[in-house]
Scaffold this motif. Structure first.
Motif, PDB file in Angstrom:
ATOM      1  N   ASN A 132     107.380  52.282  64.690  1.00 54.20           N
ATOM      2  CA  ASN A 132     107.985  52.457  66.009  1.00 54.20           C
ATOM      3  C   ASN A 132     108.004  51.141  66.783  1.00 54.20           C
ATOM      4  O   ASN A 132     108.963  50.835  67.489  1.00 54.20           O
ATOM      5  CB  ASN A 132     107.203  53.498  66.808  1.00 54.20           C
ATOM      6  CG  ASN A 132     107.250  54.874  66.190  1.00 54.20           C
ATOM      7  OD1 ASN A 132     107.096  55.026  64.981  1.00 54.20           O
ATOM      8  ND2 ASN A 132     107.423  55.899  66.999  1.00 54.20           N
ATOM      9  N   ASP A 143     105.796  57.690  70.391  1.00 51.85           N
ATOM     10  CA  ASP A 143     106.608  58.849  70.005  1.00 51.85           C
ATOM     11  C   ASP A 143     107.354  59.417  71.203  1.00 51.85           C
ATOM     12  O   ASP A 143     108.077  60.399  71.087  1.00 51.85           O
ATOM     13  CB  ASP A 143     105.724  59.946  69.384  1.00 51.85           C
ATOM     14  CG  ASP A 143     105.407  59.663  67.921  1.00 51.85           C
ATOM     15  OD1 ASP A 143     106.178  58.914  67.293  1.00 51.85           O
ATOM     16  OD2 ASP A 143     104.404  60.203  67.412  1.00 51.85           O
ATOM     17  N   ASN A 184     105.850  60.305  74.325  1.00 48.68           N
ATOM     18  CA  ASN A 184     105.073  61.193  75.186  1.00 48.68           C
ATOM     19  C   ASN A 184     104.909  60.555  76.559  1.00 48.68           C
ATOM     20  O   ASN A 184     104.123  59.624  76.737  1.00 48.68           O
ATOM     21  CB  ASN A 184     103.700  61.464  74.554  1.00 48.68           C
ATOM     22  CG  ASN A 184     102.886  62.495  75.324  1.00 48.68           C
ATOM     23  OD1 ASN A 184     103.030  62.647  76.538  1.00 48.68           O
ATOM     24  ND2 ASN A 184     102.030  63.212  74.622  1.00 48.68           N
ATOM     25  N   GLY A 222      99.959  56.142  69.303  1.00 46.22           N
ATOM     26  CA  GLY A 222     100.932  56.892  68.516  1.00 46.22           C
ATOM     27  C   GLY A 222     101.745  57.838  69.379  1.00 46.22           C
ATOM     28  O   GLY A 222     102.966  57.948  69.229  1.00 46.22           O
ATOM     29  N   GLU A 223     101.071  58.527  70.295  1.00 44.13           N
ATOM     30  CA  GLU A 223     101.763  59.461  71.184  1.00 44.13           C
ATOM     31  C   GLU A 223     102.705  58.716  72.124  1.00 44.13           C
ATOM     32  O   GLU A 223     103.818  59.171  72.407  1.00 44.13           O
ATOM     33  CB  GLU A 223     100.742  60.267  71.978  1.00 44.13           C
ATOM     34  CG  GLU A 223      99.896  61.207  71.111  1.00 44.13           C
ATOM     35  CD  GLU A 223      98.879  61.977  71.924  1.00 44.13           C
ATOM     36  OE1 GLU A 223      98.892  61.849  73.166  1.00 44.13           O
ATOM     37  OE2 GLU A 223      98.076  62.716  71.324  1.00 44.13           O
ATOM     38  N   PHE A 230     102.169  54.169  63.737  1.00 45.72           N
ATOM     39  CA  PHE A 230     103.127  53.864  64.794  1.00 45.72           C
ATOM     40  C   PHE A 230     103.695  52.448  64.668  1.00 45.72           C
ATOM     41  O   PHE A 230     104.532  52.045  65.461  1.00 45.72           O
ATOM     42  CB  PHE A 230     102.487  54.034  66.175  1.00 45.72           C
ATOM     43  CG  PHE A 230     101.248  53.197  66.382  1.00 45.72           C
ATOM     44  CD1 PHE A 230     101.327  51.836  66.626  1.00 45.72           C
ATOM     45  CD2 PHE A 230      99.998  53.788  66.344  1.00 45.72           C
ATOM     46  CE1 PHE A 230     100.193  51.072  66.823  1.00 45.72           C
ATOM     47  CE2 PHE A 230      98.854  53.030  66.548  1.00 45.72           C
ATOM     48  CZ  PHE A 230      98.952  51.669  66.787  1.00 45.72           C
TER      49      PHE A 230
END
Length: 209
Positions: free
Chosen positions: A49, A129, A131, A125-126, A46
């Motif tokens: 990101n 992304d 979430n 990470g979620e 991540f």
């Protein structure tokens, strides 16, 4: 001050928080380690990101500086861009808050901190992304960590993440600002513990800080 008055030309540079409590390098987030130079550096999936969000915020803030303020329409344009830049960094700042919360919970125990940050990796990470469900989970995790042994009557801890608050400065140079002027709070260790908590004192004394 922000209530009931128009956006001023310096508003996007006004920041509040505890300047001693927070990350001071962006790679602390991309590796999810308080000390990325400890020989076990690992760039997380991540990490891209994180860097992309920061780059987008820097781009917006760069365009803000190019707006010439002539009337209220220009003021509203800059204010809107400032909100947009802050939104780009919201998830990244939340992750940084959670990271500092775990550092406080570890109370200076490096092994416990490493373990806690590893458990944060998947959630991070979620979050990055997009979430939205995991966002509330991490926000709750951050609140718990930042509240640990907070003395009664003290205001909630508000971390100040230098490479996020002034991302463009840290993009120019890894070390950030060339100089700073201030009134340092000269306070002894016992006094810090009494007023701000044992875990806060441990954070200041840790090698990772």
């Amino acid at each position: 001050l922000a209530k009931g008055r128009p956006f001023a030309f310096l508003d996007h540079n006004l920041r509040c928080g505890d300047s001693l409590l927070g990350i001071h390098r962006l790679d602390q987030l991309t590796t999810l380690k308080m000390n990325p130079d400890d020989g076990r550096r690992q760039y997380r999936l991540f990490g891209g990101n994180v860097e992309a969000a920061v780059a987008e915020a820097i781009d917006i803030r760069g365009r803000m500086r190019s707006v010439y303020i002539r009337d209220i329409n220009d003021v509203e344009t800059v204010a809107s861009m400032d909100v947009e830049a802050r939104k780009k960094l919201r998830a990244v700042q939340l992750l940084a808050d959670a990271m500092i919360g775990e550092a406080l919970l570890s109370n200076g125990n490096a092994t416990a901190l490493d373990s806690a940050l590893e458990s944060l990796v998947i959630q991070a990470g979620e979050l990055l992304d997009g979430n939205e469900k995991i966002e509330s989970t991490i926000a709750r995790r951050a609140r718990v960590g930042l509240s640990v042994d907070l003395p009664e009557g003290r205001s909630p801890r508000k971390p100040f993440h230098w490479p996020l608050e002034f991302a463009e400065v840290f993009a120019w140079t890894r070390s950030g600002f060339d100089s700073m002027l201030g009134n340092p709070p000269f306070m002894g260790g016992l006094r810090i513990t009494e007023l701000l908590g044992e875990s806060y004192n441990a954070f200041l004394r840790s090698e990772e800080h």
